[in-house]
Each structure stands twice: as structure tokens, then as C-alpha cells.
Design an enzyme around this catalytic site. Sequence first.
Site, PDB file in Angstrom:
ATOM      1  N   ASP A  98     -14.069   8.376  -2.450  1.00  0.00           N
ATOM      2  CA  ASP A  98     -12.509   8.172  -2.461  1.00  0.00           C
ATOM      3  C   ASP A  98     -12.120   9.016  -3.598  1.00  0.00           C
ATOM      4  O   ASP A  98     -12.632   8.995  -4.739  1.00  0.00           O
ATOM      5  CB  ASP A  98     -12.021   6.943  -2.345  1.00  0.00           C
ATOM      6  CG  ASP A  98     -10.706   6.556  -1.789  1.00  0.00           C
ATOM      7  OD1 ASP A  98      -9.740   7.389  -1.951  1.00  0.00           O
ATOM      8  OD2 ASP A  98     -10.424   5.516  -1.294  1.00  0.00           O
ATOM      9  N   ASP A 200      -6.837  10.296  -1.315  1.00  0.00           N
ATOM     10  CA  ASP A 200      -5.591   9.164  -1.387  1.00  0.00           C
ATOM     11  C   ASP A 200      -4.308   9.928  -1.577  1.00  0.00           C
ATOM     12  O   ASP A 200      -4.034  10.774  -2.314  1.00  0.00           O
ATOM     13  CB  ASP A 200      -5.961   8.217  -2.797  1.00  0.00           C
ATOM     14  CG  ASP A 200      -4.954   7.217  -3.098  1.00  0.00           C
ATOM     15  OD1 ASP A 200      -4.992   6.239  -2.067  1.00  0.00           O
ATOM     16  OD2 ASP A 200      -4.288   7.038  -3.892  1.00  0.00           O
ATOM     17  N   GLU A 251      -4.893  10.540   3.318  1.00  0.00           N
ATOM     18  CA  GLU A 251      -4.202   9.638   3.670  1.00  0.00           C
ATOM     19  C   GLU A 251      -2.663  10.173   3.650  1.00  0.00           C
ATOM     20  O   GLU A 251      -2.062  10.871   2.740  1.00  0.00           O
ATOM     21  CB  GLU A 251      -4.013   8.516   2.240  1.00  0.00           C
ATOM     22  CG  GLU A 251      -2.939   7.151   2.788  1.00  0.00           C
ATOM     23  CD  GLU A 251      -2.924   6.200   1.595  1.00  0.00           C
ATOM     24  OE1 GLU A 251      -2.965   5.272   1.850  1.00  0.00           O
ATOM     25  OE2 GLU A 251      -3.333   6.565   0.301  1.00  0.00           O
ATOM     26  N   HIS A 327      -8.602  -1.076   3.209  1.00  0.00           N
ATOM     27  CA  HIS A 327      -8.213  -1.727   1.974  1.00  0.00           C
ATOM     28  C   HIS A 327      -6.897  -2.307   1.959  1.00  0.00           C
ATOM     29  O   HIS A 327      -6.465  -3.084   0.965  1.00  0.00           O
ATOM     30  CB  HIS A 327      -8.930  -1.035   1.001  1.00  0.00           C
ATOM     31  CG  HIS A 327      -8.123   0.238   0.622  1.00  0.00           C
ATOM     32  ND1 HIS A 327      -8.321   1.284   1.413  1.00  0.00           N
ATOM     33  CD2 HIS A 327      -7.417   0.540  -0.256  1.00  0.00           C
ATOM     34  CE1 HIS A 327      -7.756   2.465   1.026  1.00  0.00           C
ATOM     35  NE2 HIS A 327      -7.042   2.068   0.059  1.00  0.00           N
ATOM     36  N   ASP A 328      -5.832  -1.518   2.673  1.00  0.00           N
ATOM     37  CA  ASP A 328      -4.510  -1.800   2.391  1.00  0.00           C
ATOM     38  C   ASP A 328      -3.873  -2.470   3.459  1.00  0.00           C
ATOM     39  O   ASP A 328      -2.753  -2.577   3.574  1.00  0.00           O
ATOM     40  CB  ASP A 328      -3.913  -0.239   2.304  1.00  0.00           C
ATOM     41  CG  ASP A 328      -3.890   0.378   0.993  1.00  0.00           C
ATOM     42  OD1 ASP A 328      -4.063  -0.263   0.029  1.00  0.00           O
ATOM     43  OD2 ASP A 328      -3.675   1.564   0.722  1.00  0.00           O
TER      44      ASP A 328
END
Length: 552
Positions: A98, A200, A251, A327-328
Site C-alpha cells: 500500500d 491510497d 483508490e 479496511h475502509d
Amino acid sequence: MRNNWWKKAVIYQVYPKSFCDSNADGIGDLNGIKSKLPYLKELGVDAIWLSPIYLSPQVDNGYDVQDYYKIDPMFGTNEEMYALIERAHEMGIKVIMDFVANHTSDQAYWFQESRKSRTNPYSDYYIWRDAGPNGEAPNNWGSNFGGSAWTWDETRQQYYLHYYASEQPDLNWENPKVRQAIYDVMKFWKEKGVDGWRLDVITSISKDTNFPDNPQPLTTSNQQNGPRMHEFLHELNKNVFTPYDMMTVGEAPASKAADASLLVDPKREELDMVFTFEHMHIDRKENDINGRWALQKPNFVELKSTLSEWQKQLRDRGWNALYFENHDRARVISRWGNDTKYRYESATAFATVLHGLQGTPFIYQGEEIGMTNADYSLADYDDIELKGNYQFFVKEQKTISEADFLKAVGKVSRDHARTPMQWNVSKNAGFSEATPWLKVNSNYKEINVDADRLSTKSIFKYYQKLIQLRHREEILTKGSYELLLADHPSLFVYRRKLKDKTWLVVANLTDTTQTFNVSEFIKGDYKFILKNYAKPESSPALRPFEAYIIEY
């Protein structure tokens, strides 16, 4: 010629802090992940994506990076990371890191130097602006975590921009030295064997340097997809992604199907895939002041429409990244399904719908055993976003009652995805011998890896079959897509076709029986490729969360 291995792959996201603790400190770590590689190999995944493991003050669970070159001691050492990569590769599993390129921690060396003066070598690494005539912020932009996107710095006597927490200052991508610094970090990790990147909020790296006010104060509408976004992404690609043959998935919070090809069309040389947020907003009231906490009943017609539009728009012009959980995102079966009476059925129904599409499926840890949202009180939650939004919407703005806010939190809080992985019935679900950093879900004795694999209705084994189909069947990667029953509020039905092979993917996304006659779509014989009920229904109906794939 690039190796597009990811087109036939299934990628598994590991949230390191919550996956497996090898040294009994209550926090998951790299050696814990390494110890579970045989489990992931058995599941059948091709790659693991690790949420951030760099040195960090952990204000936002590692998405506030202090040093991109150093592994945070809570997870282990750099040498242990290199060993994890080597062992994963030996087992045929690729490793995706990430990367947080939009912002750093305020504890990063770059920022600590930048705030010292307006003339030092790092002064222009971040976005600084003078105060307004009365000392006010440069504009009315909002932080995604609540409040203003600007924070006053006493040392430098200027405001700095942060799209997230005040401890996460945004980098200034207009500065070529910043861009080069990012490329250097990526090349370092490539040399250590990393196979690709999840990027991200990568579509936020370009800012409108005119800094126009948002129509509504303290919202974020002017803060996505800035004017130089495509230029920066293309430059990233030419400097790192293509020459080093690294897979990328970005993302992209504001991306829509109609413009997604601008990000992922191979001819444009930007990204391989993007994560859209669009399909995850089907239970959110549109344009409500309370954002993600303003919930409504999930609209499955909208879900079908959105996913289908992405299938259509990226056909031959890019590639889809497929997900329901990360994870979100809270657990999909708790959010849209039935996580009690029909937990197996709803978990496998949503999986069938997702894995039947064209694209690369992403599995989030625990999704493959049907983990659910936690039954937490407000004090049990850890997430900075939740706490900031609670303060902003409930306490300051008073735009939502505490009861309604907590009801929404129970459905969509990010912490539901971050509870420790449930391995077995032993203490702390087998995650750690010490008290975990986040409370274990109380249902771990019923829902865990060991129990699921022994069950006659094993979600893990169903996922294994879906992954095997992805590897074996070209129709999933190359076949055409056609949505059927577009306006049906409960059923998701679509057709995949390649040469002389046709599949029908069928799912009832509700806990009530729905009328459905397969003979209306199929003339002649057919066979089941996969199904989540043991015996077919004799009448023309679909039972609660019934799903199957048939070939004809």
C-alpha cells in the site's frame, strides 16, 4: 510487453495490525502474516496486498507515514519484510504494498523541515498558504475526517492543507522534487521484490491551485481529480510502473464509470485498475449533510446499474477491480445481507455476484469465512474518522442525533473491518495471546477459520471454488457481460458469454423467497457450475440469498 498476471488473479487484502500476532504484543505483525501463508496458499489467492506497514505514529492506522523506507517496529523489521516477500514468492504468491502518495505524517522528516521556514530545501514539499485578512483559513475546504482541511502552524506562520487528519499534511505534487522522492521510494521497494502497488487516494494528488471555495463550507466537492492528475499519473507510470513492470490499483473516490477509462486504458499509460466508491454508496442518502452516516435501505437496482456500467465502460478499455469489503468498508453481509440466520447464504451470494464479473476480485481478510460487524459500544471504537465525525456532526453541527449516528456506526464504521482475524476458539480468537489492540468480535467462537472449514456449509470452500473458476475459466476474464432483470429490486441476474459457452449468474440478495423461472432465460439443458444451496428448488423460485452459476 507487460505481464498482465493480475487479469486472472484473485488478490487478498491483509490488514497487518489485525491479521496474526506472532510475538504476543496484541498487534499483528509480518512474522504472523508469514506463518499464515500456507492458509492463503490453500485458499488459492495469487497475491496479498498489505495495508501500510511503514514507520508511522499510527494516527490513522499507518496511513500517516513517517518514513517510507522503514518498517514500523510494531510490525517487525525491514529484514522480516524482505523474508516475507521471499517466502511468499517461493509459494507462488505475489506481494502488493500500500502506498500513501497524497500525504505523509506530520512527524515525517520532510514536514518537520518544511515547517521550519519558507526558504529551506523542503519548504515547498507541502501546500502552505497565508491566512486571510482576519486570520481565517485560505478557503472553506473540508477534511474527510470532519472540520477544516487547513491547520495553522505557529512555527511557519502559515496554514497547511490536509485532506484527512491535521497530522496528515498533503504533499505538494506541483514540486518535481516531491515526485522524484516518491519514485525513489517505489524503486527501493521494487528492488526488494515488491510486485505492485495499491495507491491510497491517488486521484487526490493534484490540487486546483486556485483553491476555489466549495459550494458548501467544510465539504470536499472541489478536492478530487485535480487539473494535473492525469499528467502526474502518466509520469508515475513512465518512471516506475512500466519500466519496473509493477501492477497498480488506485483508490479513486470520485471516479465514475464514464471517465474511468481515462485512468485505466492501457493506451494512456496511467493505472491498471482503480477502486471506485460508487457501488458502495447504494445505502447512503445522496447529498446529505451527514455524509456516510446518513443511511437508507440498500438499493440493489442501483448496485446492478453501477456495476454493469463499469463492466460496459471498461470493456476493451481497461480493467475492473472488484470488491465489496476492505479496511475502509464494513462487512457486506452485516451491511446489506443477513449475518445471522442466512450468514452462509448471504456471504456466498454476494461473493458469487462479484466473482462472476469481469475484473480482478479482491478478498478482504475474514470475508472468506463470513466475518460480521462487531457489537461494539461507542467506547470500543478506535477509528479517527468516526471520532472526528462524531465530534463534528453530533456535538458541533448537531445535524444528526447521537442515536442515529450510532445506528449508522453499527452498519458502516471502518472498525468493523479491522477487528482481529478469527482463527479459532482459543483466547482472542487465536489472533494473539495478549490483549488485542482492538476488541475481538464476541462471536468468534461460532465464526472462525477452523469452524468454517469443518462446516458442511463452508464459506472458505465456496471461495476456493470461485478462485479455481477464475483461474480455469476464460469466460470469466474474456466473456461478454449482459445484465438481465435490470429493474428487479431483489435479484441480480446476468449473462456471461464466450464463443459457444454461456453462463447465467443468478443471486437473490434478500432474505425472502423470490419468484424466478430459469426456463425463461434458458431453453434446453443446463448444468450447475456452482451453487450455494445443496438441492435445487422444485418450484420456480429463489430461496433467501440463493445464488448459482449455470452453463448452457
